[in-house]
Design an enzyme around this catalytic site. Structure first.
Site, PDB file in Angstrom:
ATOM      1  N   ASP A 302      -0.736   3.190   8.817  1.00 33.27           N
ATOM      2  CA  ASP A 302      -1.523   4.166   8.424  1.00 33.27           C
ATOM      3  C   ASP A 302      -1.137   5.301   9.221  1.00 33.27           C
ATOM      4  O   ASP A 302      -0.093   5.393   9.818  1.00 33.27           O
ATOM      5  CB  ASP A 302      -3.029   3.587   8.435  1.00 33.27           C
ATOM      6  N   HIS A 336       1.341   6.982   7.870  1.00 32.61           N
ATOM      7  CA  HIS A 336       1.158   7.703   7.015  1.00 32.61           C
ATOM      8  C   HIS A 336       1.374   9.306   7.166  1.00 32.61           C
ATOM      9  O   HIS A 336       1.911  10.041   6.331  1.00 32.61           O
ATOM     10  CB  HIS A 336      -0.199   7.574   6.173  1.00 32.61           C
TER      11      HIS A 336
END
Length: 552
Positions: A302, A336
């Site tokens: 992430d 991300h």
């Protein structure tokens, strides 16, 4: 950034900005806060006394559970005035570790601190999830209201996160999927999702969440306990914290999560999670003050390096921004976002310096995200010398519609009033950026009631598929911007933009339409030195006025 400002950033980082330099700035340069009030980050200091966990009964065979002796070593060290708790070479299986003040938990190079797969080792506790009060399992490493603490060395801390995470078949290779199913657990009726336990599957099937609602107790979460994945390291309200040299990997949820900490140093870490690890953030700095993050490498599932400050009303009530942060000389691979602010930034973020970092293969490079309801002010953000390669989506992104549906172009919508729940992005200076490969170079999208405003983008070269989109933005200043977009028509799209200036703009010579001005809410868009002699290079649509676009 001018020369004296560059010097200021460097001297700020080592905490010795002279007063004379403050007066050397010209009257044209904005000074949004007092540099003299931005302190250096204070490092913890420890006694040399060493407490070897072997002396307390720990066994390095990867089988014996060492929770009790490790925690006894830490408690004894603290009680005796502090020092070093040594984890020597070996595989040390353990349950949750409770840090204490004045303790440096030090791992030798060949030490692996491996956390147990047994969910019953972790108690249900009150914690937070994405900025809100939630039920969680006890974090593998935790500490609250401590001072002078550290985790150092060159060893590995493994959270055994794979045993906690449900995972979709489409996130794994076929051989990985077969191995996962063979490891135990359960599979959904459509054979698309693997669950580690009955409790995790129950939470998924019933669409249960982690939020702690009024009137609930921890007993209300017992039937879905395994679903409430812990963050690997959580330090809450601690002062003088150091994380240095260690590899942190395979966290059940977020990896490193300091909350309400002061004087936090993160140095020379390797933070590693599988790319399929949902909520597998590397470092989430939440409502912390005086922070130094340097020399570290992130390769996670992430966001890589993320700034947060609580979510929605709870975050606003807490009212603690993350502030006075220096982030330098870091590398982010899979993530991300490389450097991220949000989306839980309701307490605000300010006075943050990011420089000399590299992002390679991240979904987004510089990622600033929020949404209506968050509130919070993100301001005084300075970014310089960022190198990016193979960015999947956007090199630079400001988005105030995170996980929300924006209106379609030309769609009439009712604009809500500005309240304390309205987020704000303002006063960003982003300078000296190079990106070799991204889907889109720049994306800026504010709200009709609160535009992204006061952004400087200087000396930027972006080689991408698409150029730039600017929507609901005000006072965006771009100087020496190069957008080499291979598949972009137009190169720059502007909608509801005002006071946008571009000086020294360069683009691919074979570009068709360079600027597309959309809608009747644009004004004072000024472009100079961009070679726009051909009128076909600028297009107007949906009532856009030609007078809104000015070439110089």
């Amino acid at each position: 950034m001018k020369k004296n400002k560059i010097v200021a950033v460097v001297m700020l980082a080592i905490g010795c900005l002279p007063a004379a330099l403050l007066h050397a700035q010209t009257s044209k340069e904005k000074e949004p806060f007092s540099w003299s009030n931005l302190p250096a980050v204070t490092q913890p200091v420890f006694k040399p006394d060493t407490f070897n966990i072997v002396q307390f009964g720990s066994v390095a065979d990867g089988l014996a559970l060492n929770t009790t002796p490790i925690n006894k070593a830490i408690a004894t060290c603290s009680e005796k005035g502090g020092g070093v708790v040594l984890i020597p070479g070996g595989i040390w299986l353990t349950g949750p570790v409770e840090m204490k003040s004045n303790v440096n938990l030090h791992l030798d190079r060949d030490a692996i601190l491996l956390f147990s797969k047994d969910f019953d080792q972790y108690q249900l506790v009150e914690g937070t999830y994405e900025g809100r009060r939630s039920a969680r399992n006890q974090s593998p490493i935790q500490g609250t209201n401590l001072e002078n603490i550290a985790i150092t060395g060159r060893g590995v801390i493994d959270g055994n996160g794979d045993v906690w995470r449900m995972v979709g078949r489409d996130r794994l290779t076929e051989s990985q999927w077969k191995a996962k199913v063979a490891s135990g657990g359960l599979v959904s009726s459509d054979n698309r999702i693997w669950f580690p336990s009955v409790k995790t599957k129950l939470a998924f099937d019933q669409k249960r969440g982690t939020a702690w609602l009024p009137g609930q107790t921890l007993k209300d979460f017992e039937d879905i306990k395994d679903f409430l994945r812990p963050n690997l390291v959580v330090f809450n309200n601690c002062k003088k914290v150091l994380l240095e040299g260690v590899t942190f990997q395979n966290s059940p949820a977020w990896c490193l999560h300091p909350v309400l900490c002061e004087d936090l140093t993160v140095r020379n870490l390797f933070v590693k999670n599988p790319d399929y690890a949902q909520n597998g953030d590397g470092l989430d700095v939440e409502s912390c003050k005086n922070v130094l993050i340097e020399g570290s490498t992130f390769d996670v599932g992430d966001d890589g390096i993320c700034i947060k400050s609580g979510k929605d009303e709870e975050g606003r009530k807490r009212g603690k921004p993350t502030e006075n942060v220096i982030i330098r000389n870091n590398v982010v691979y899979k993530a991300h976002g490389g450097f991220v602010i949000g989306s839980e930034m309701s307490g605000g973020a300010r006075n943050i310096f990011v420089y000399d970092c590299s992002f390679m293969g991240t979904d987004i490079g510089l990622r600033f995200k929020t949404v209506r309801g968050r509130g919070g002010v993100v301001e005084n953000i300075y970014v310089k010398n960022i190198r990016m390669k193979d960015i999947v989506q956007d090199a630079i992104l400001f988005d105030m519609y995170y996980f929300a549906k924006p209106p379609a172009a030309g769609e009439k919508v009712e604009v809500p009033p500005v309240t304390e729940a309205t987020p704000r992005f303002r006063n960003f200076q982003i300078t000296d950026i190079v990106c070799n490969g991204a889907n889109r170079g720049i994306f800026i999208r504010g709200l009709p009631e609160m535009k992204v405003k006061d952004i400087d983008l200087n000396n930027i070269v972006l080689k991408t598929n698409k150029g730039a989109e600017i929507i609901e933005a005000n006072d965006i200043r771009m100087k020496d911007l190069t957008l080499l977009s291979s598949n972009s028509n137009p190169v720059v799209y502007v909608e509801s933009g005002s006071n946008i200036t571009m000086t020294g703009f360069k683009y691919s010579p074979d570009a068709g339409v360079v600027f597309s001005i959309n809608g009747n809410k644009n004004e004072n868009i000024r472009v100079s030195n961009a070679n726009l002699n051909n009128r076909n290079k600028v297009a107007f649509s949906n009532g856009a006025s030609r007078s809104a676009f000015i070439t110089e």
